[in-house]
Design a protein around this motif. Structure first.
Motif, PDB file in Angstrom:
ATOM      1  N   GLN A   4       0.881  -1.172  -0.034  1.00 47.96           N
ATOM      2  CA  GLN A   4      -0.132   0.089   0.010  1.00 47.96           C
ATOM      3  C   GLN A   4       0.784   1.432  -0.076  1.00 47.96           C
ATOM      4  O   GLN A   4       0.687   2.114  -0.759  1.00 47.96           O
ATOM      5  N   GLU A   5       1.770   1.262   0.733  1.00 51.46           N
ATOM      6  CA  GLU A   5       2.711   2.386   0.940  1.00 51.46           C
ATOM      7  C   GLU A   5       3.538   2.580  -0.365  1.00 51.46           C
ATOM      8  O   GLU A   5       3.722   3.863  -0.948  1.00 51.46           O
ATOM      9  N   TYR A   6       3.966   1.571  -1.248  1.00 55.75           N
ATOM     10  CA  TYR A   6       4.702   1.685  -2.437  1.00 55.75           C
ATOM     11  C   TYR A   6       3.628   2.008  -3.503  1.00 55.75           C
ATOM     12  O   TYR A   6       3.960   3.185  -4.031  1.00 55.75           O
ATOM     13  N   CYS A   7       2.331   1.722  -3.535  1.00 57.01           N
ATOM     14  CA  CYS A   7       1.500   1.957  -4.420  1.00 57.01           C
ATOM     15  C   CYS A   7       0.798   3.508  -4.230  1.00 57.01           C
ATOM     16  O   CYS A   7       0.827   4.483  -5.089  1.00 57.01           O
ATOM     17  N   ALA A   8       1.071   4.123  -2.894  1.00 60.07           N
ATOM     18  CA  ALA A   8       0.711   5.337  -2.641  1.00 60.07           C
ATOM     19  C   ALA A   8       2.007   6.169  -3.211  1.00 60.07           C
ATOM     20  O   ALA A   8       1.387   7.201  -3.641  1.00 60.07           O
ATOM     21  N   ALA A   9       3.229   5.768  -2.979  1.00 58.51           N
ATOM     22  CA  ALA A   9       4.271   6.663  -3.576  1.00 58.51           C
ATOM     23  C   ALA A   9       4.175   6.514  -4.804  1.00 58.51           C
ATOM     24  O   ALA A   9       4.631   7.559  -5.728  1.00 58.51           O
ATOM     25  N   LEU A  10       3.727   5.416  -5.657  1.00 56.12           N
ATOM     26  CA  LEU A  10       3.803   5.492  -6.961  1.00 56.12           C
ATOM     27  C   LEU A  10       2.821   6.302  -7.727  1.00 56.12           C
ATOM     28  O   LEU A  10       2.923   7.067  -8.639  1.00 56.12           O
ATOM     29  N   GLU A  11       1.457   6.338  -6.918  1.00 57.55           N
ATOM     30  CA  GLU A  11       0.402   7.310  -7.387  1.00 57.55           C
ATOM     31  C   GLU A  11       0.883   8.722  -7.064  1.00 57.55           C
ATOM     32  O   GLU A  11       0.440   9.499  -7.959  1.00 57.55           O
ATOM     33  N   GLN A  12       1.587   9.088  -6.272  1.00 61.76           N
ATOM     34  CA  GLN A  12       1.966  10.469  -5.986  1.00 61.76           C
ATOM     35  C   GLN A  12       2.998  10.875  -7.035  1.00 61.76           C
ATOM     36  O   GLN A  12       2.933  11.977  -7.788  1.00 61.76           O
ATOM     37  N   ALA A  13       3.802   9.824  -7.542  1.00 63.25           N
ATOM     38  CA  ALA A  13       4.807  10.268  -8.645  1.00 63.25           C
ATOM     39  C   ALA A  13       4.007  10.109 -10.159  1.00 63.25           C
ATOM     40  O   ALA A  13       4.807  10.690 -10.867  1.00 63.25           O
ATOM     41  N   LEU A  14       2.921   9.538 -10.286  1.00 60.86           N
ATOM     42  CA  LEU A  14       2.222   9.446 -11.486  1.00 60.86           C
ATOM     43  C   LEU A  14       1.388  10.714 -11.432  1.00 60.86           C
ATOM     44  O   LEU A  14       0.504  10.597 -12.351  1.00 60.86           O
ATOM     45  N   SER A  15       1.475  11.700 -10.874  1.00 59.81           N
ATOM     46  CA  SER A  15       0.657  12.643 -10.836  1.00 59.81           C
ATOM     47  C   SER A  15       0.468  13.549 -12.180  1.00 59.81           C
ATOM     48  O   SER A  15      -0.386  14.076 -12.659  1.00 59.81           O
ATOM     49  N   PRO A  16       1.441  13.475 -13.099  1.00 64.13           N
ATOM     50  CA  PRO A  16       1.104  14.170 -14.385  1.00 64.13           C
ATOM     51  C   PRO A  16       0.387  13.292 -15.552  1.00 64.13           C
ATOM     52  O   PRO A  16      -0.259  13.891 -16.179  1.00 64.13           O
ATOM     53  N   MET A  17      -0.009  12.067 -15.239  1.00 61.71           N
ATOM     54  CA  MET A  17      -0.569  11.280 -15.887  1.00 61.71           C
ATOM     55  C   MET A  17      -2.328  11.555 -15.625  1.00 61.71           C
ATOM     56  O   MET A  17      -2.684  11.886 -14.482  1.00 61.71           O
ATOM     57  N   PRO A  18      -3.311  11.270 -16.490  1.00 59.06           N
ATOM     58  CA  PRO A  18      -4.624  11.726 -16.609  1.00 59.06           C
ATOM     59  C   PRO A  18      -5.142  10.661 -15.134  1.00 59.06           C
ATOM     60  O   PRO A  18      -4.759   9.613 -15.125  1.00 59.06           O
ATOM     61  N   PRO A  19      -6.284  11.210 -14.481  1.00 58.30           N
ATOM     62  CA  PRO A  19      -6.439  10.246 -13.243  1.00 58.30           C
ATOM     63  C   PRO A  19      -6.972   8.826 -13.576  1.00 58.30           C
ATOM     64  O   PRO A  19      -6.846   7.962 -13.014  1.00 58.30           O
ATOM     65  N   GLU A  20      -7.575   8.887 -14.727  1.00 59.47           N
ATOM     66  CA  GLU A  20      -8.202   7.432 -15.135  1.00 59.47           C
ATOM     67  C   GLU A  20      -7.232   6.309 -15.328  1.00 59.47           C
ATOM     68  O   GLU A  20      -7.011   5.297 -14.944  1.00 59.47           O
TER      69      GLU A  20
END
Length: 191
Positions: A4-20
């Motif tokens: 969960q921590e890894y995916c949360a950090a990954l989601e934060q790092a992927l912020s330039p991507m469209p949300p979907e």
């Protein structure tokens, strides 16, 4: 680092991507990490490295993958400066808007007040001349009673109209406040 921590950090790092796309990517890697062994997890690298690879594969800028948003304080300061510099434009318009809404409330409130005054005057005059001219006195009393009945019939619709104007004023004030100061609106997120 947990999945969960890894995916949360990954989601934060992927912020330039469209949300979907970002959510779909996170779901994929969440399932992958739950079933992966240690060597497969290590092959992914850190969340930042994986995010840079994903962004490059999707044609997004990998050189500057994480644009820094200015802090809220800077955005608010810019808004206050813009408002201060343009107050001579928006202040008269805002005052005119609220004066018009107040005028509408006053006009709606004056209708029953004037009808009650007219009914009271007609009743008073009708009773006063009832003994001198019975027909005219009865006519005046009848008109006064008719106007009082009209007041009773108009009371609820006029009250609802006053409430509607008051709700509209509150709604427009809230929307104006959000447009000026809410940094979580779509327009503020794009800047």
């Amino acid at each position: 680092m947990t999945t969960q921590e890894y995916c949360a950090a990954l989601e934060q790092a992927l912020s330039p991507m469209p949300p979907e796309e970002r959510q779909e990517t996170i779901r994929y890697y969440l399932e992958f990490l739950e079933d992966a062994n240690e060597s497969e997890r290590a092959a992914l690298g850190t969340p930042t490295e994986l995010a840079q690879r994903i962004l490059r594969e999707n044609g997004l800028s990998a050189a500057a993958p994480f644009p820094e948003n200015p802090p809220k304080r800077k955005k608010r300061t810019a808004i206050f400066v813009a408002l201060a510099c343009t107050f001579y434009l928006w202040l008269p318009l805002l005052l005119t808007w609220y004066i018009l809404l107040l005028t509408a409330l006053i006009c709606i409130a004056v209708i029953p007040l004037s009808l009650v005054c007219a009914a009271g005057l007609l009743l008073f005059v009708g009773i006063a001349i009832l003994f001198q001219d019975a027909a005219l006195g009865l006519f005046s009393v009848g008109c006064g009673i008719f106007i009082l009945g009209l007041c009773v019939l108009l009371a609820l619709p006029l009250w609802k109209a006053c409430q509607a104007v008051a709700r509209f004023t509150a709604f427009s004030t809230k929307k104006l406040w959000q447009a000026l100061f809410d940094t979580k609106t779509k327009g503020a997120d794009r800047t």
